[in-house]
Write an enzyme that holds these catalytic residues in place. Structure first.
Site, PDB file in Angstrom:
ATOM      1  CB  CYS A 115      27.095  37.595  41.454  1.00  0.00           C
ATOM      2  SG  CYS A 115      28.445  38.736  41.560  1.00  0.00           S
ATOM      3  CG  HIS A 439      31.225  35.321  40.774  1.00  0.00           C
ATOM      4  ND1 HIS A 439      29.890  35.663  40.341  1.00  0.00           N
ATOM      5  CD2 HIS A 439      30.860  33.894  40.699  1.00  0.00           C
ATOM      6  CE1 HIS A 439      29.053  35.063  40.058  1.00  0.00           C
ATOM      7  NE2 HIS A 439      29.551  33.675  40.316  1.00  0.00           N
TER       8      HIS A 439
END
Length: 490
Positions: A115, A439
């Site tokens: 990510c 994330h």
């Protein structure tokens, strides 16, 4: 009360035997007239004794008799046409059809803790000039080629092209392989061979360094995209308070600015200014001992695209991790960077900056005026409401010859920001407590109050208010890198 049979005279025509039930509301009477004349109830102006028929009028008080004729004004609406294509609802659409209908671009599949890379690529993709420069890259690239940096630049070009054609999630496998070949730290794996989480800022910096060395030069200026549009210049002065004669001035280039976060930092501009001024200790050749110095830096050239990194991670020895500073630091949707610049550059900005401010004030005043008109203006006879408002409020945008306001030196400097005024176009956020976990997500501007949220392959629409909530202060998505672009001169 009784029911009467009345007539309506409208537009030179007479409609007979329309039922008027005095026990019912005027709304029902108007609906019956609509069925005969085609004039919608909201446009009907029916003359009665004492004025116009209103929604609150008691029909029994009108004193009508059978055969009474009402005069009416109003315009008939067009009959609704059948749609050329059958209506399709969002819940009946496939993901591909929904993305096409809402003009949602493709996301990038997560290959296993990638990510950090996906969010970096989506932020860089917002720069059209970068894609144009990549398309001019003639290097083809091969998986086993010796020029790893060239391969990485070529794979970025090809991935952006494929991403533009894709719908849904696109797997950036080739680019990730080239990234790991060029920078082996990104190939580290954890238990089970799953790639480890990495620092998005490090990924951003490495990709920019490759583009700086591999993108083709502009045949006119002799500089490539990174040098022209993503690199600024900064002047640094080091002064010794105990030995004033020791004063050195140097200049250097930068590809992003840092926003230091201290216990008193509440706004991005303050954090940047803190990073441009610091106290250091070093050996003084004049005093022959360690002395205190002040290092002050100011920008002498602002690029068209300005990335700013929030310095949110620090080494926490007790836990042996790079922990995160969660403090809320606000950043603006529109940013005046002139305060970061030297007085000389600020003077060069002054005329264009004032003109931009004047145009913004006029534009805001026009929007407020249009909102008031939409509320105040009622539909005119024969003119639908929306057209009446548009015709009344439509004004030509002022045409500006910016060469009269921009400093001549800045006008010649291709890729600089000649006004010091920016607008936010992308935000890279991190959620989590350390740089090695959590994330990353990219938030990219589409248009006025419209943004795309790129959560790997999941792409959705958000608004300005959602972007302003990314300023930290908790375990929500927190801005790590913000990308500003120079305000367009129209």
């Amino acid at each position: 009360m009784p029911v009467y049979s009345v007539n309506i005279k409208w537009s030179g025509k007479k409609f007979d035997n329309i039922e008027l039930d005095t026990d019912e509301s005027p709304e029902l009477f108007k609906s019956q007239i609509f069925s005969q004349t085609g004039v919608p109830p909201e446009r009907q102006k029916i003359m009665v004794k004492g004025g116009l028929l209103k929604e609150t009028t008691d029909l029994g008080s009108l004193g009508v008799k059978n055969g009474h004729t009402f005069m009416m004004m109003g315009t008939a609406g067009e009959l609704a046409k059948a749609p050329e294509k059958p209506v399709q609802f969002l819940e009946d659409m496939t993901d591909a059809e929904m993305s096409e209908a809402l003009e949602i671009p493709a996301g990038l599949e997560n290959l296993g803790n990638t990510c950090y890379m996906n969010s970096t690529l989506q932020c860089l993709r917002v720069i059209p000039e970068l894609q144009e420069s990549l398309n001019n890259l003639r290097f083809q690239g091969t998986l086993n080629g010796a020029d790893h940096r060239g391969n990485l630049a070529a794979s970025l070009r090809d991935m952006f092209k494929n991403l533009g054609k894709a719908s849904g999630g696109f797997p950036p496998l080739v680019f990730w392989q080239m990234l790991c070949q060029t920078f082996p730290q990104f190939s580290q794996t954890g238990p089970g061979g799953v790639p480890m989480q990495q620092d998005a800022e490090e990924c951003w910096s490495e990709i920019v360094s490759v583009l700086k060395s591999k993108l083709p030069e502009d045949p006119v200026t002799g500089h490539n995209f990174i040098d022209q549009r993503m690199s600024g210049e900064i002047r640094t002065e080091i002064r010794c308070s105990e030995a004033p004669e020791e004063n050195t001035v140097t200049t250097s280039s930068f590809s992003k600015l840092g926003c230091h976060i201290s216990i008193s930092t509440n706004y991005m501009i303050n954090g940047i200014l803190e990073s441009l001024k610091e106290e250091i200790e070093k050996t003084s050749p004049t005093l022959n001992r360690t002395a205190n110095y002040e290092r002050v830096s100011r920008v002498t050239r602002l690029p068209q695209y300005l990335p700013i990194q929030f310095i949110r991670f620090f080494w926490k020895a007790s836990e042996r991790v790079r922990a995160k500073i969660l403090r809320k630091v606000k950043y603006p949707l529109e940013f005046d960077a002139s305060e970061l610049c030297t007085p000389e550059l600020q003077n060069k900005f002054s005329k264009a900056k004032l003109k931009l401010k004047e145009l913004d004030e006029k534009r805001d005043a026009k929007k407020r005026d249009e909102k008031r008109r939409k509320v105040a203006v009622e539909p005119s006879e024969g003119v639908p409401e929306t057209k009446a408002v548009a015709a009344d409020s439509e004004k030509e945008e002022e045409t500006v010859d910016w060469s009269e306001f921009i400093d001549p030196e800045l006008l010649k400097d291709v890729g600089c920001n000649p006004t010091g005024q920016y607008e936010l176009c992308a935000v890279l956020t991190h959620v989590g407590r350390s740089v090695d976990s959590g994330h990353y997500i990219a938030w990219v501007k589409k248009g006025d109050d419209e943004w795309f949220k790129f959560d790997d392959e999941k792409v959705s629409m958000v608004h300005d208010a959602d972007i302003q909530k990314l300023d930290g202060g908790g375990d929500w998505h927190t801005a790590y890198i913000v990308l500003y672009r120079a305000k367009q001169l129209k």
